[in-house]
Scaffold this motif. Structure first.
Motif, PDB file in Angstrom:
ATOM      1  N   ARG A  40      -6.343   3.868   8.183  1.00 19.77           N
ATOM      2  CA  ARG A  40      -5.178   2.982   8.198  1.00 19.77           C
ATOM      3  C   ARG A  40      -5.222   2.065   6.986  1.00 19.77           C
ATOM      4  O   ARG A  40      -6.290   1.712   6.512  1.00 19.77           O
ATOM      5  N   ASP A  41      -4.039   1.692   6.504  1.00 22.46           N
ATOM      6  CA  ASP A  41      -3.931   0.759   5.399  1.00 22.46           C
ATOM      7  C   ASP A  41      -4.499  -0.590   5.831  1.00 22.46           C
ATOM      8  O   ASP A  41      -4.175  -1.081   6.915  1.00 22.46           O
ATOM      9  N   GLU A  42      -5.346  -1.169   5.009  1.00 20.60           N
ATOM     10  CA  GLU A  42      -5.981  -2.440   5.354  1.00 20.60           C
ATOM     11  C   GLU A  42      -4.978  -3.579   5.507  1.00 20.60           C
ATOM     12  O   GLU A  42      -5.176  -4.472   6.323  1.00 20.60           O
ATOM     13  N   ASP A  43      -3.914  -3.586   4.726  1.00 21.58           N
ATOM     14  CA  ASP A  43      -2.936  -4.673   4.763  1.00 21.58           C
ATOM     15  C   ASP A  43      -1.875  -4.486   5.849  1.00 21.58           C
ATOM     16  O   ASP A  43      -1.579  -5.399   6.607  1.00 21.58           O
ATOM     17  N   SER A  44      -1.292  -3.293   5.917  1.00 19.93           N
ATOM     18  CA  SER A  44      -0.171  -3.071   6.836  1.00 19.93           C
ATOM     19  C   SER A  44      -0.601  -2.503   8.183  1.00 19.93           C
ATOM     20  O   SER A  44       0.151  -2.593   9.146  1.00 19.93           O
ATOM     21  N   ASP A  90       5.604   0.110  -5.888  1.00 21.78           N
ATOM     22  CA  ASP A  90       4.288  -0.412  -6.279  1.00 21.78           C
ATOM     23  C   ASP A  90       3.247   0.701  -6.433  1.00 21.78           C
ATOM     24  O   ASP A  90       2.149   0.622  -5.899  1.00 21.78           O
ATOM     25  N   THR A 108      -2.197   5.307  -5.447  1.00 18.30           N
ATOM     26  CA  THR A 108      -1.763   4.678  -4.209  1.00 18.30           C
ATOM     27  C   THR A 108      -0.389   4.056  -4.435  1.00 18.30           C
ATOM     28  O   THR A 108       0.003   3.802  -5.571  1.00 18.30           O
ATOM     29  N   ASP A 110       2.657   1.344  -2.184  1.00 16.02           N
ATOM     30  CA  ASP A 110       2.954   0.571  -0.984  1.00 16.02           C
ATOM     31  C   ASP A 110       3.870   1.330  -0.038  1.00 16.02           C
ATOM     32  O   ASP A 110       3.741   1.210   1.172  1.00 16.02           O
ATOM     33  N   SER A 125       2.480   2.933   2.692  1.00 13.73           N
ATOM     34  CA  SER A 125       1.537   2.292   1.812  1.00 13.73           C
ATOM     35  C   SER A 125       0.272   2.999   1.457  1.00 13.73           C
ATOM     36  O   SER A 125       0.032   4.084   1.822  1.00 13.73           O
ATOM     37  N   SER A 126      -0.490   2.299   0.709  1.00 15.95           N
ATOM     38  CA  SER A 126      -1.567   2.907  -0.013  1.00 15.95           C
ATOM     39  C   SER A 126      -2.861   2.887   0.729  1.00 15.95           C
ATOM     40  O   SER A 126      -3.077   2.156   1.647  1.00 15.95           O
ATOM     41  N   GLY A 129      -6.772  -0.325  -1.599  1.00 12.56           N
ATOM     42  CA  GLY A 129      -6.425  -1.676  -1.793  1.00 12.56           C
ATOM     43  C   GLY A 129      -5.403  -1.849  -2.866  1.00 12.56           C
ATOM     44  O   GLY A 129      -4.985  -0.930  -3.441  1.00 12.56           O
ATOM     45  N   LYS A 130      -5.083  -3.009  -3.117  1.00  8.23           N
ATOM     46  CA  LYS A 130      -4.029  -3.291  -4.092  1.00  8.23           C
ATOM     47  C   LYS A 130      -4.604  -3.502  -5.475  1.00  8.23           C
ATOM     48  O   LYS A 130      -5.656  -4.067  -5.619  1.00  8.23           O
TER      49      LYS A 130
END
Length: 132
Positions: A40-44, A90, A108, A110, A125-126, A129-130
């Motif tokens: 899973r995406d860490e942010d979303s 992004d 990656t 977003d 998303s990616s 990380g960003k």
């Protein structure tokens, strides 16, 4: 890793139609292997998918076509037709040197850009990380 922002509108990409789950990596018996759990995406928190794309690249004056995978987090598997144009929001390319001294790219994004039917661009998303 060095990361570069890429303008998806200027870097024309086409889908190969291949989309696969990205699985979490676990250490078992002293070896690192993919698990049965989708990453899973860490942010979303969205499940991660690998979208295979083909694009043109120029290196040392020589133009060639390249296939690569873009990690995108979406609630459902993206559905992209074979050789459909695809844009990402992004989009980032991370570049590192492998043990053999060659360059390795990791892509990656977003999310998949608007304009796709809801089943294709419903989330995003990616993977890793960003990029800054």
């Amino acid at each position: 890793m060095t990361a570069y922002a890429v303008d998806s509108k200027r870097q024309g990409m086409r889908s190969t139609g291949i989309v696969e789950e990205i699985f979490e990596w676990v250490e078992r018996d002293g070896k690192r292997r993919p698990s049965d759990v989708q990453a899973r995406d860490e942010d979303s928190g969205m499940p991660l998918w690998s979208v295979e794309v083909i694009y043109k690249q120029q290196s040392w004056g020589r133009v060639s076509s390249v296939t690569n995978r873009v990690s995108v987090g979406m609630p459902q598997r993206p559905v992209l037709g074979e050789f459909d144009s695809v844009e990402f929001v992004d989009l980032r390319a991370e570049v590192r040197v492998n043990q053999a001294g060659g360059l390795v790219e990791s892509w990656t994004a977003d999310r998949i850009a608007d304009g796709k039917p809801a089943a294709q661009a419903s989330g995003q998303s990616s993977g890793s990380g960003k990029a800054a």
